[in-house]
Write a protein that holds these residues in place. Structure first.
Motif, PDB file in Angstrom:
ATOM      1  N   PRO A 131       0.791  -1.235   0.000  1.00 45.48           N
ATOM      2  CA  PRO A 131       0.000   0.000   0.000  1.00 45.48           C
ATOM      3  C   PRO A 131       0.821   1.282   0.000  1.00 45.48           C
ATOM      4  CG  PRO A 131      -0.906  -1.572   1.571  1.00 45.48           C
ATOM      5  CD  PRO A 131       0.391  -2.131   1.118  1.00 45.48           C
ATOM      6  N   HIS A 132       2.115   1.170   0.323  1.00 42.45           N
ATOM      7  CA  HIS A 132       2.977   2.355   0.353  1.00 42.45           C
ATOM      8  C   HIS A 132       3.853   2.459  -0.893  1.00 42.45           C
ATOM      9  CE1 HIS A 132       2.317   0.695   4.460  1.00 42.45           C
ATOM     10  NE2 HIS A 132       1.771   1.885   4.599  1.00 42.45           N
ATOM     11  N   GLY A 133       3.705   1.504  -1.801  1.00 45.98           N
ATOM     12  CA  GLY A 133       4.498   1.523  -3.020  1.00 45.98           C
ATOM     13  C   GLY A 133       5.784   0.735  -2.952  1.00 45.98           C
ATOM     14  N   ASP A 134       6.091   0.162  -1.796  1.00 38.19           N
ATOM     15  CA  ASP A 134       7.296  -0.663  -1.704  1.00 38.19           C
ATOM     16  C   ASP A 134       7.096  -1.939  -2.517  1.00 38.19           C
ATOM     17  OD1 ASP A 134       9.129   0.739   0.048  1.00 38.19           O
ATOM     18  OD2 ASP A 134       7.669   0.409   1.640  1.00 38.19           O
ATOM     19  N   VAL A 163       5.641   7.074  -6.687  1.00 40.89           N
ATOM     20  CA  VAL A 163       5.760   5.620  -6.734  1.00 40.89           C
ATOM     21  C   VAL A 163       5.906   5.006  -5.347  1.00 40.89           C
ATOM     22  CG1 VAL A 163       6.721   5.577  -9.060  1.00 40.89           C
ATOM     23  CG2 VAL A 163       8.261   5.695  -7.097  1.00 40.89           C
ATOM     24  N   ARG A 164       6.212   5.840  -4.352  1.00 36.55           N
ATOM     25  CA  ARG A 164       6.375   5.301  -3.002  1.00 36.55           C
ATOM     26  C   ARG A 164       6.156   6.412  -1.990  1.00 36.55           C
ATOM     27  NH1 ARG A 164      11.082   4.896   0.881  1.00 36.55           N
ATOM     28  NH2 ARG A 164      10.556   3.172   2.287  1.00 36.55           N
ATOM     29  N   ASP A 223      10.300  14.410   2.146  1.00 40.94           N
ATOM     30  CA  ASP A 223      11.329  13.377   2.177  1.00 40.94           C
ATOM     31  C   ASP A 223      10.728  11.977   2.229  1.00 40.94           C
ATOM     32  OD1 ASP A 223      14.177  12.918   2.170  1.00 40.94           O
ATOM     33  OD2 ASP A 223      13.989  12.222   4.241  1.00 40.94           O
ATOM     34  N   ALA A 224       9.440  11.887   2.550  1.00 43.90           N
ATOM     35  CA  ALA A 224       8.779  10.585   2.607  1.00 43.90           C
ATOM     36  C   ALA A 224       8.221  10.157   1.257  1.00 43.90           C
ATOM     37  CB  ALA A 224       7.627  10.631   3.630  1.00 43.90           C
ATOM     38  N   VAL A 225       8.263  11.045   0.274  1.00 41.09           N
ATOM     39  CA  VAL A 225       7.629  10.800  -1.030  1.00 41.09           C
ATOM     40  C   VAL A 225       8.716  10.512  -2.062  1.00 41.09           C
ATOM     41  CG1 VAL A 225       6.129  11.749  -2.819  1.00 41.09           C
ATOM     42  CG2 VAL A 225       5.750  12.368  -0.419  1.00 41.09           C
ATOM     43  N   TRP A 226       8.525   9.432  -2.813  1.00 42.02           N
ATOM     44  CA  TRP A 226       9.479   9.039  -3.852  1.00 42.02           C
ATOM     45  C   TRP A 226       8.821   9.187  -5.219  1.00 42.02           C
ATOM     46  CZ3 TRP A 226      14.552   7.194  -2.944  1.00 42.02           C
ATOM     47  CH2 TRP A 226      14.899   7.166  -1.591  1.00 42.02           C
TER      48      TRP A 226
END
Length: 230
Positions: A131-134, A163-164, A223-226
Motif C-alpha cells: 500500500p505504500h508503493g514498496d 511511486v512510493r 522526504d517521505a515521497v518518492w
C-alpha cells in the motif's frame, strides 16, 4: 537453508531491517542506526550482529558497515515479502488504512506459514507493490525496485509521479490521506523555498488528472515521497 520460521523473531527483524535500510538509501548500516530503528541499546545490537555474523547471515568487517551475506539476503527477502503481502491483505481485504498496517504486519509476519503467504499472494492476484508503493519480492526472490528520487531533493520544474510513500511516520500518512495525495499522483515542483524548508507542488489525484491542486509541503513530508521523474 534453514526455514525462516526457525530463525528467532529477533533474527528475522535484524535481517529485514538491514535489507530495508539498504533498499532506498546508500547510507551505511551501522550499529547506531540499527539501535535507533530497533529501539534497543548499541551493546545489544553489537551482540546480536556478532551472533548473526557467526551464523553466516550478516557480515560486519572491523570498522565497516553491516551487510547481508547471500544466505542472509535470501532470508531477508522472504521476510520482507511476507510483511508486505500481509500489509496489502490487511488494506485490501480487512479495511485497514495504510497508516495502521505496519505494526500489525510486524506481529503477523512471525506467525504466518509460507503456505498462508502464498495463499494471500494468490488471493490478491500477485500484487507487485504494497500500500505504500514498496515492491513486493517475488516468490523467487526477485525484487523490482522503481527508479525514483525523494521529492525533497527535486528542483523547481521537475515533474513525475508518486511511486512510493514511506510508512516510517504514520502521522505523515494520515496527513496525505486528508489531502487525498497518494500513489501514482502526477506532480510538478513549482517552487523550492529552502530557507523555509518548504516545497510548493502542483499535483492531481491519480484517478482524476484534471483536478490540479497546489500544496506546500515541509521537507519532513517531502522526504517521505518518492518520485519517478519524467
Amino acid at each position: 537453508m534453514t526455514d525462516d520460521l526457525n530463525l528467532t523473531a529477533v533474527a528475522q527483524d535484524y535481517l529485514k531491517i538491514v535489507w530495508s535500510l539498504q533498499e532506498w538509501s546508500a547510507e551505511p548500516v551501522t550499529t547506531t542506526l540499527l539501535a535507533e530503528r530497533l529501539g534497543v541499546g548499541t551493546s545489544t545490537v553489537s551482540e546480536t550482529v556478532r551472533r548473526l555474523t557467526g551464523q553466516g547471515l550478516l557480515e560486519h568487517p572491523r570498522y565497516g558497515s553491516i551487510g547481508l551475506t547471500p544466505a542472509g539476503r535470501e532470508h531477508a527477502v522472504k521476510i520482507v515479502r511476507r510483511h508486505r503481502l500481509i500489509e496489502t491483505f490487511l488494506v485490501s481485504e480487512l479495511g485497514y488504512t495504510w497508516d495502521e498496517v505496519h505494526d500489525e504486519a510486524e506481529v503477523l509476519e512471525h506467525a504466518v506459514s509460507d503456505l498462508m503467504v502464498e495463499r494471500i499472494d494468490a488471493r490478491l492476484d500477485h500484487p507487485v507493490r504494497d500500500p505504500h508503493g514498496d515492491p513486493i519480492p517475488g516468490a523467487d526472490g526477485a525484487v523490482q525496485t522503481p527508479d525514483a528520487l525523494t521529492l525533497a531533493v527535486l528542483d523547481a520544474g521537475a515533474s513525475g509521479h508518486v511511486v512510493r510513500i514511506s510508512d516510517a511516520d504514520p502521522e505523515v500518512l494520515r496527513y496525505f490521506t486528508e489531502l487525498g495525495f497518494g500513489l501514482d499522483a502526477p506532480l510538478r515542483v513549482v517552487e523550492r523555498r529552502d530557507f523555509a524548508g518548504v516545497l510548493s507542488i502542483e499535483w492531481a489525484p491519480a484517478d482524476d488528472c484534471e483536478d490540479l491542486r497546489r500544496t506546500d509541503l515541509g521537507l519532513r513530508a517531502a522526504d517521505a515521497v518518492w518520485i519517478a521523474v519524467a
